[in-house]
Write a protein that holds these residues in place. Structure first.
Motif, mmCIF file in Angstrom:
data_model
loop_
_atom_site.group_PDB
_atom_site.id
_atom_site.type_symbol
_atom_site.label_atom_id
_atom_site.label_comp_id
_atom_site.label_asym_id
_atom_site.label_seq_id
_atom_site.Cartn_x
_atom_site.Cartn_y
_atom_site.Cartn_z
ATOM 1 N N THR A 271 5.278 -1.301 5.008
ATOM 2 C CA THR A 271 6.540 -1.968 5.356
ATOM 3 C C THR A 271 6.308 -3.397 5.836
ATOM 4 O OG1 THR A 271 6.481 -1.132 7.628
ATOM 5 C CG2 THR A 271 7.652 0.207 6.002
ATOM 6 N N VAL A 272 5.060 -3.868 5.742
ATOM 7 C CA VAL A 272 4.702 -5.172 6.297
ATOM 8 C C VAL A 272 5.496 -6.309 5.659
ATOM 9 C CG1 VAL A 272 2.747 -5.554 4.719
ATOM 10 C CG2 VAL A 272 2.753 -6.624 6.993
ATOM 11 N N ALA A 273 5.876 -6.169 4.395
ATOM 12 C CA ALA A 273 6.621 -7.233 3.723
ATOM 13 C C ALA A 273 7.964 -7.485 4.396
ATOM 14 C CB ALA A 273 6.830 -6.893 2.248
ATOM 15 N N GLU A 274 8.584 -6.422 4.884
ATOM 16 C CA GLU A 274 9.921 -6.529 5.483
ATOM 17 C C GLU A 274 9.902 -6.764 6.989
ATOM 18 O OE1 GLU A 274 13.107 -6.497 4.325
ATOM 19 O OE2 GLU A 274 12.251 -6.746 2.334
ATOM 20 N N HIS A 275 8.911 -6.219 7.681
ATOM 21 C CA HIS A 275 8.927 -6.227 9.144
ATOM 22 C C HIS A 275 7.877 -7.145 9.766
ATOM 23 C CE1 HIS A 275 10.514 -1.825 8.724
ATOM 24 N NE2 HIS A 275 11.452 -2.707 8.503
ATOM 25 N N ALA A 276 6.861 -7.551 8.994
ATOM 26 C CA ALA A 276 5.700 -8.262 9.527
ATOM 27 C C ALA A 276 4.996 -7.372 10.551
ATOM 28 C CB ALA A 276 6.094 -9.611 10.123
ATOM 29 N N ASN A 277 4.201 -7.964 11.422
ATOM 30 C CA ASN A 277 3.455 -7.203 12.432
ATOM 31 C C ASN A 277 4.316 -7.081 13.683
ATOM 32 O OD1 ASN A 277 1.696 -6.242 14.391
ATOM 33 N ND2 ASN A 277 0.003 -7.588 13.819
ATOM 34 N N THR A 278 4.768 -5.889 13.982
ATOM 35 C CA THR A 278 5.582 -5.654 15.175
ATOM 36 C C THR A 278 4.787 -4.938 16.265
ATOM 37 O OG1 THR A 278 6.473 -3.634 14.172
ATOM 38 C CG2 THR A 278 7.799 -5.639 13.961
ATOM 39 N N SER A 279 3.475 -5.082 16.217
ATOM 40 C CA SER A 279 2.579 -4.558 17.254
ATOM 41 C C SER A 279 2.832 -3.066 17.493
ATOM 42 C CB SER A 279 2.725 -5.377 18.535
ATOM 43 O OG SER A 279 1.762 -5.017 19.506
ATOM 44 N N ALA A 280 3.099 -2.660 18.736
ATOM 45 C CA ALA A 280 3.241 -1.239 19.052
ATOM 46 C C ALA A 280 4.406 -0.581 18.331
ATOM 47 C CB ALA A 280 3.405 -1.059 20.562
ATOM 48 N N ALA A 281 5.340 -1.381 17.816
ATOM 49 C CA ALA A 281 6.498 -0.815 17.112
ATOM 50 C C ALA A 281 6.216 -0.516 15.653
ATOM 51 C CB ALA A 281 7.685 -1.776 17.209
ATOM 52 N N SER A 282 5.103 -1.034 15.111
ATOM 53 C CA SER A 282 4.945 -0.996 13.658
ATOM 54 C C SER A 282 4.734 0.414 13.100
ATOM 55 C CB SER A 282 3.820 -1.926 13.216
ATOM 56 O OG SER A 282 2.561 -1.435 13.595
ATOM 57 N N VAL A 283 3.959 1.243 13.777
ATOM 58 C CA VAL A 283 3.735 2.606 13.273
ATOM 59 C C VAL A 283 5.023 3.433 13.317
ATOM 60 C CG1 VAL A 283 2.524 4.791 13.668
ATOM 61 C CG2 VAL A 283 1.253 2.642 13.697
ATOM 62 N N PRO A 284 5.740 3.490 14.455
ATOM 63 C CA PRO A 284 6.979 4.280 14.444
ATOM 64 C C PRO A 284 8.062 3.695 13.544
ATOM 65 C CG PRO A 284 6.756 3.096 16.521
ATOM 66 C CD PRO A 284 5.437 2.973 15.801
ATOM 67 N N LEU A 285 8.092 2.368 13.372
ATOM 68 C CA LEU A 285 9.040 1.757 12.430
ATOM 69 C C LEU A 285 8.749 2.223 11.008
ATOM 70 C CD1 LEU A 285 9.562 -2.028 13.351
ATOM 71 C CD2 LEU A 285 11.333 -0.428 12.618
ATOM 72 N N ALA A 286 7.477 2.181 10.615
ATOM 73 C CA ALA A 286 7.092 2.617 9.275
ATOM 74 C C ALA A 286 7.348 4.107 9.091
ATOM 75 C CB ALA A 286 5.627 2.286 9.016
ATOM 76 N N LEU A 287 7.047 4.894 10.123
ATOM 77 C CA LEU A 287 7.258 6.336 10.065
ATOM 78 C C LEU A 287 8.730 6.655 9.851
ATOM 79 C CD1 LEU A 287 6.120 9.239 10.443
ATOM 80 C CD2 LEU A 287 6.551 8.953 12.900
ATOM 81 N N ASP A 288 9.597 6.044 10.643
ATOM 82 C CA ASP A 288 11.031 6.305 10.514
ATOM 83 C C ASP A 288 11.558 5.857 9.158
ATOM 84 O OD1 ASP A 288 13.655 7.066 11.675
ATOM 85 O OD2 ASP A 288 14.072 4.919 11.471
ATOM 86 N N THR A 289 11.086 4.710 8.674
ATOM 87 C CA THR A 289 11.519 4.206 7.372
ATOM 88 C C THR A 289 11.193 5.206 6.270
ATOM 89 O OG1 THR A 289 11.228 1.891 8.049
ATOM 90 C CG2 THR A 289 11.218 2.353 5.683
ATOM 91 N N ALA A 290 9.966 5.732 6.276
ATOM 92 C CA ALA A 290 9.529 6.641 5.210
ATOM 93 C C ALA A 290 10.166 8.022 5.321
ATOM 94 C CB ALA A 290 8.013 6.759 5.217
#
Length: 320
Positions: A271-290
């Motif tokens: 999801t890096v193309a859409e969100h960039a690096n959101t640090s501690a939020a990046s794993v749960p953001l990607a998880l919820d998206t998928a």
């Protein structure tokens, strides 16, 4: 009888403002081609003044609680991972608690930068298994735009703001849930990725500084290693993994890590193309998206992984 922490629901939240690479080039000496080629990033979300780590975290938490079929009052534990809290204290976790209207719960922040969500999952899992709470809210929330040097084109283009949350629920003798968690730190590399301020040193918030090439090298090595450790602890083989849900730092890191594990990039949530690096939020953001777009389905085997400043790094194996 074995108690496991099962992912009962997920949620995420992004600031309203979506910033493209093209928009960044109006104020930063860079190009869309340069950013995409080196990082895979095309967009990031930037928080407005009224959007904070706590408000974004609360928005993500509401969605996770609803997805779990629970009420806020059911939550007995809130662990919020962040490097950008609203204030030095009180913790952003307690601010989320107040925003959700939860009268009494264990609530605290945890700091491990980009690995923070995995650290928070590990802490919450341990507390659930020892009976502290039946339902825990684990949040990764960041407003990294507040600590970026917008004149440093090597770092400011990499990061964005956002939040992700999961509800972990205790289930007895379940085949699902957290199977293993391998967490690590090595403070000897702190000068490679850090913020040059803090209450105890400069009395200021400071700005993010990074030596990107060195961080990249450590990331690929550490992430491939820790995923192997976590899989071994869970007694599963890499071939059994349905999805890797990684920290979204750089598409090159994601590709190199998948290659080291012998996994096709098609089995990596990107999801890096859409969100960039959101640090501690990046794993749960990607998880919820998928999960919400249907890629991740109940019963599938997931590996969550991340590495952040400190260095800290870790991997968690979960049967969703």
């Amino acid at each position: 009888m074995t108690v496991r922490s099962v992912i009962a629901g997920t949620g995420s939240a992004l600031p309203a403002r979506r910033v493209s690479n093209a928009e960044l080039t109006e104020t930063v000496d860079t190009t869309d081609e340069w950013i995409v080629e080196r990082t895979g990033i095309r967009f990031r979300h930037i928080a407005a003044p009224e959007e904070t780590t706590a408000t974004l975290g609360a928005d993500a938490a509401r969605k996770a609680i609803a997805a779990a079929g629970l009420e806020p009052s059911d939550i007995g534990l809130i662990v919020l991972a962040t490097a950008t809290p609203d204030q030095t204290f009180p913790s952003s976790a307690t601010k989320v608690q107040a925003l959700l209207g939860i009268q009494d719960a264990v609530a605290f922040d945890i700091g491990a930068v980009c690995s923070g969500f995995l650290y928070a999952m590990g802490v919450a899992d341990s507390m659930i298994r020892t009976g502290t709470a039946k339902h825990a809210l684990v949040i990764g929330s960041e407003t990294f735009s507040r600590i970026l040097d917008w004149e440093d084109r090597t770092t400011c283009v990499l990061f964005g703001d956002g939040a992700g949350a999961v509800v972990l629920s205790a289930e007895k003798d379940s085949e699902r849930g957290i199977l293993s968690s391998s967490l690590h730190a090595d403070g000897g590399h702190g000068e490679l990725l850090y913020v040059d301020g803090g209450p105890s040193t400069t009395g200021t918030v400071g700005k993010l500084r990074m030596k990107g090439r060195e961080v990249f090298r450590h990331a690929v090595t550490n992430l491939a290693s820790v995923m192997g450790i976590a899989l071994e602890q869970a007694e599963v083989d890499a071939s059994e993994v349905d999805w890797v849900v990684p920290h979204q730092a750089n598409i090159r890191i994601l590709e190199a890590t998948a290659k080291k594990l012998g996994l096709p990039i098609e089995r990596v949530v990107v999801t890096v193309a859409e969100h960039a690096n959101t640090s501690a939020a990046s794993v749960p953001l990607a998880l919820d998206t998928a999960i919400r777009d249907g890629r991740i389905k109940r019963g599938q085997l997931l590996v969550l992984e991340a590495m952040g400043g400190g260095f800290t790094w870790g991997a968690t194996v979960v049967r969703y």
